[in-house]
Design an enzyme around this catalytic site. Structure first.
Site, PDB file in Angstrom:
ATOM      1  N   HIS A 239       0.848  -1.198   0.000  1.00  0.00           N
ATOM      2  CA  HIS A 239       0.000   0.000   0.000  1.00  0.00           C
ATOM      3  C   HIS A 239       0.880   1.244   0.000  1.00  0.00           C
ATOM      4  O   HIS A 239       1.722   1.427   0.895  1.00  0.00           O
ATOM      5  CB  HIS A 239      -0.936  -0.008   1.211  1.00  0.00           C
ATOM      6  CG  HIS A 239      -2.004  -1.049   1.086  1.00  0.00           C
ATOM      7  ND1 HIS A 239      -2.435  -1.825   2.127  1.00  0.00           N
ATOM      8  CD2 HIS A 239      -2.731  -1.434  -0.005  1.00  0.00           C
ATOM      9  CE1 HIS A 239      -3.387  -2.641   1.697  1.00  0.00           C
ATOM     10  NE2 HIS A 239      -3.576  -2.436   0.405  1.00  0.00           N
ATOM     11  N   GLU A 242       1.621   3.739   3.077  1.00  0.00           N
ATOM     12  CA  GLU A 242       2.105   3.200   4.348  1.00  0.00           C
ATOM     13  C   GLU A 242       3.629   3.280   4.402  1.00  0.00           C
ATOM     14  O   GLU A 242       4.344   2.275   4.364  1.00  0.00           O
ATOM     15  CB  GLU A 242       1.549   1.779   4.526  1.00  0.00           C
ATOM     16  CG  GLU A 242       0.022   1.801   4.597  1.00  0.00           C
ATOM     17  CD  GLU A 242      -0.667   0.451   4.406  1.00  0.00           C
ATOM     18  OE1 GLU A 242       0.023  -0.584   4.420  1.00  0.00           O
ATOM     19  OE2 GLU A 242      -1.901   0.436   4.221  1.00  0.00           O
ATOM     20  N   ARG A 294      -3.346   4.809  -2.116  1.00  0.00           N
ATOM     21  CA  ARG A 294      -3.185   3.454  -1.568  1.00  0.00           C
ATOM     22  C   ARG A 294      -2.840   2.401  -2.630  1.00  0.00           C
ATOM     23  O   ARG A 294      -2.026   1.511  -2.415  1.00  0.00           O
ATOM     24  CB  ARG A 294      -4.512   3.069  -0.892  1.00  0.00           C
ATOM     25  CG  ARG A 294      -4.675   1.611  -0.498  1.00  0.00           C
ATOM     26  CD  ARG A 294      -6.036   1.432   0.147  1.00  0.00           C
ATOM     27  NE  ARG A 294      -6.442   0.041   0.291  1.00  0.00           N
ATOM     28  CZ  ARG A 294      -6.258  -0.683   1.381  1.00  0.00           C
ATOM     29  NH1 ARG A 294      -5.636  -0.185   2.424  1.00  0.00           N
ATOM     30  NH2 ARG A 294      -6.695  -1.924   1.444  1.00  0.00           N
ATOM     31  N   HIS A 362       2.648  -3.679   6.743  1.00  0.00           N
ATOM     32  CA  HIS A 362       1.681  -2.627   6.428  1.00  0.00           C
ATOM     33  C   HIS A 362       1.649  -1.639   7.589  1.00  0.00           C
ATOM     34  O   HIS A 362       2.321  -1.807   8.601  1.00  0.00           O
ATOM     35  CB  HIS A 362       0.283  -3.238   6.271  1.00  0.00           C
ATOM     36  CG  HIS A 362       0.088  -4.034   5.024  1.00  0.00           C
ATOM     37  ND1 HIS A 362      -0.723  -3.620   4.002  1.00  0.00           N
ATOM     38  CD2 HIS A 362       0.597  -5.238   4.630  1.00  0.00           C
ATOM     39  CE1 HIS A 362      -0.724  -4.532   3.040  1.00  0.00           C
ATOM     40  NE2 HIS A 362       0.073  -5.527   3.393  1.00  0.00           N
ATOM     41  N   GLU A 436       0.817  -5.017  10.895  1.00  0.00           N
ATOM     42  CA  GLU A 436       0.378  -3.617  10.814  1.00  0.00           C
ATOM     43  C   GLU A 436       1.222  -2.840  11.822  1.00  0.00           C
ATOM     44  O   GLU A 436       1.056  -2.992  13.037  1.00  0.00           O
ATOM     45  CB  GLU A 436      -1.113  -3.490  11.159  1.00  0.00           C
ATOM     46  CG  GLU A 436      -2.047  -4.212  10.212  1.00  0.00           C
ATOM     47  CD  GLU A 436      -2.303  -3.453   8.907  1.00  0.00           C
ATOM     48  OE1 GLU A 436      -1.795  -2.328   8.751  1.00  0.00           O
ATOM     49  OE2 GLU A 436      -3.010  -4.004   8.049  1.00  0.00           O
TER      50      GLU A 436
HETATM   51  O1  0X9 Z   1      -6.920  -4.142   4.404  1.00  0.00           O
HETATM   52  C1  0X9 Z   1      -5.757  -4.501   4.208  1.00  0.00           C
HETATM   53  O2  0X9 Z   1      -5.316  -4.808   3.093  1.00  0.00           O
HETATM   54  C2  0X9 Z   1      -4.790  -4.573   5.407  1.00  0.00           C
HETATM   55  N1  0X9 Z   1      -4.938  -3.421   6.228  1.00  0.00           N
HETATM   56  S1  0X9 Z   1      -4.424  -1.958   5.688  1.00  0.00           S
HETATM   57  O3  0X9 Z   1      -4.897  -0.934   6.619  1.00  0.00           O
HETATM   58  N2  0X9 Z   1      -2.836  -1.928   5.713  1.00  0.00           N
HETATM   59  O4  0X9 Z   1      -4.891  -1.765   4.363  1.00  0.00           O
HETATM   60  C3  0X9 Z   1      -5.080  -5.822   6.206  1.00  0.00           C
HETATM   61  C4  0X9 Z   1      -4.907  -7.101   5.435  1.00  0.00           C
HETATM   62  C5  0X9 Z   1      -5.108  -8.332   6.267  1.00  0.00           C
HETATM   63  N3  0X9 Z   1      -5.053  -9.528   5.447  1.00  0.00           N
HETATM   64  C6  0X9 Z   1      -6.093  -9.959   4.717  1.00  0.00           C
HETATM   65  N4  0X9 Z   1      -7.290  -9.462   4.834  1.00  0.00           N
HETATM   66  N5  0X9 Z   1      -5.878 -10.962   3.909  1.00  0.00           N
HETATM   67 ZN    ZN Z   2      -1.767  -1.845   4.018  1.00  0.00          ZN
END
Ligand code: 0X9
Ligand code: ZN
Length: 473
Positions: A239, A242, A294, A362, A436
């Protein structure tokens, strides 16, 4: 120039050329795995990408920042999106109906979500609608705190220029990378190439593909070439916004490459593969144009970008992913339709049985998340993933004091399909985690550069715990 001088210059140039190893010319025992054919789903050309309606459930408030919302913001003379007067609020969503209200406000483009969990959500509120959103939340008795009063001010202060001493050091070091500032892709890639050149028998760099806009996807390997070594793959910057992620991943690289001889056996007994910037186009765009971008930078008819963490081919297109390219959680036209995710799948997939762990960094929230993300279910070995996660969190806490919550990503956050972590797990890679990084919302994505070192240091302690676990299996 005298003839003696000419000879000296000629000798110097010749020896410099002969003594400089080519970056991708690997040392014996350092051959990289061949890219064998990994079966990947074919992009579905006929798929319509513009007609999607996204369901937001009571449980899942999706991370979303629609480009339309941003285009209403001013653009500065340097053509940067101006976030002056924008605020970030932390809204409590535990009251009945609160999540619905937030989803409704988001669908009306009055707010956009930065992320959240089961009890709170951080939302960006544009200056024009602050009054309006305030009265909606107050009328429904939904509590909130203003966390960022003026987002542009925080952006302006996030990445101050280096002081004179640092600049001088930079010039002497042979690369421009520091962990006192967030750097552009050029500096990060230059640093990787420098290490490969400086430690040719330990470090090598390979381009595993190109981004949509043609930038290199560079993987750096650190390995002493022992055939008994385990292997770990680490990525960052899926992303774009980040920024702490590539900073932390390059910190790990620097630590292991510069201190390999005195490193622990755990670190030495692993072949490390790092891809610090999965999404170089998006990352550059956050530096030049929109700090809060993003996705990647694939152009569709009106809107731009695929969320690379919705584009991987395991349960692709399921919950928490959108089929509209205008959404921040757009899944792409097909699984692995994007060169950035496809390159990872080809590379990691070709040697998946070799990897013991896949870590994807992330921000933000301070979570250690394991699969599954696509739905609220867990893999059979989740207890081990939870236990190792807790050990990692323990080391982070002990080293730097930050608290990381451990759990499955769908359980702790929200269901979101097409993530790289789920795909890695589906390939049989045991320890697949999304980390995260900091913080928990004070600055969110716009974490001041002064936090890079503390965040990286405590996460290095966490990574050592994982390395130990991998080595003892
Ligand atoms: O939403 C996401 O892609 C991730 N959070 S973020 O705030 N960095 O965008 C979390 C991803 C967790 N993993 C999966 N959902 N597979
Ligand atoms: Zn992310």
């Amino acid at each position: 120039m005298g003839s003696l001088m000419k000879i000296v210059v000629l000798l110097y140039v010749t020896s410099a050329v002969l003594c400089t190893p080519f970056i991708n010319q690997l040392q014996p025992g350092q051959e990289w795995p061949t890219r064998s054919s990994v079966k990947q789903p074919k992009p579905d050309e006929s798929q319509k990408v513009t007609d999607g309606v996204v369901k937001e459930t009571e449980d899942a408030i999706e991370v979303d920042k629609a480009p339309e919302a941003i285009s209403e913001l001013k653009v500065t003379p340097e053509k940067k999106v101006d976030y002056s007067g924008c605020q970030v609020w932390k809204v409590t969503t535990t009251h009945t109906g609160a999540k619905k209200v937030i989803s409704q406000l988001a669908s009306e483009k009055l707010i956009s979500s930065w992320g959240g969990n089961h009890s709170t959500v951080d939302v960006l509120v544009k200056p024009k609608v602050i009054e309006n959103v305030t009265s909606v939340l107050n009328s429904k008795n939904i509590p909130y705190d203003i966390v960022i009063e003026d987002l542009q001010q925080v952006i302006n202060e996030e990445n101050p220029p280096l002081d004179e001493n640092e600049i001088e050091l930079q010039d002497r070091r042979g690369h421009r990378m520091t962990w006192k500032q967030y750097h552009r892709v050029e500096d990060i890639h230059g640093f990787m190439d420098y290490l490969a050149k400086t430690y040719p028998s330990l470090v090598s760099v390979n381009t595993i593909g190109k981004s949509v806009e043609g930038r290199d996807l560079k993987v750096l390997r650190i390995s002493d070439g022992k055939p008994t070594n385990k292997a770990i793959f680490i990525d960052g910057g899926i992303h774009a916004r980040e920024w702490i992620s590539p900073a932390v991943v390059t910190y790990f690289i620097n630590q292991f490459a510069e201190n390999f001889d005195v490193e622990s056996d755990d670190i030495k007994n692993i072949d490390w593969y790092f891809l610090p910037v999965v999404n170089p186009d998006g990352y550059e765009y956050t530096h030049t144009t929109d700090r809060l971008w993003r996705k990647n930078r694939r152009r569709y008819s009106v809107c731009v970008g695929t969320d690379l963490n919705r584009n991987f081919g395991y349960h692709w297109g399921g919950k928490g992913a959108s089929n509209s390219p205008c959404r921040d959680i757009y899944r792409g036209a097909a699984a692995f339709s994007e060169p950035e995710s496809k390159a990872i799948a080809d590379f990691v997939g070709s040697i998946a049985t070799k990897f013991s762990a896949y870590l994807t960094y992330h921000s933000y929230g301070q979570y250690l998340l394991y699969p599954w993300g696509y739905d609220n279910v867990v893999p059979p070995d989740y207890k081990e993933l939870q236990a190792v996660g807790e050990q990692i969190a323990g080391a982070i806490k002990k080293t730097g004091g930050s608290s990381y919550s451990v759990g499955s990503s769908s359980g702790l956050l929200y269901p979101a399909s097409g993530g790289s972590d789920d795909w890695a797990k589906s390939q049989g890679i045991k320890y697949s985690y999304t980390i995260e990084l900091s913080d928990t919302g004070r600055y969110g994505f716009v974490l001041p550069a002064s936090k890079i070192e503390p965040v990286a240091r405590e996460n290095l302690a966490g990574l050592r715990v994982l390395a130990h676990q991998v080595c003892k299996e």
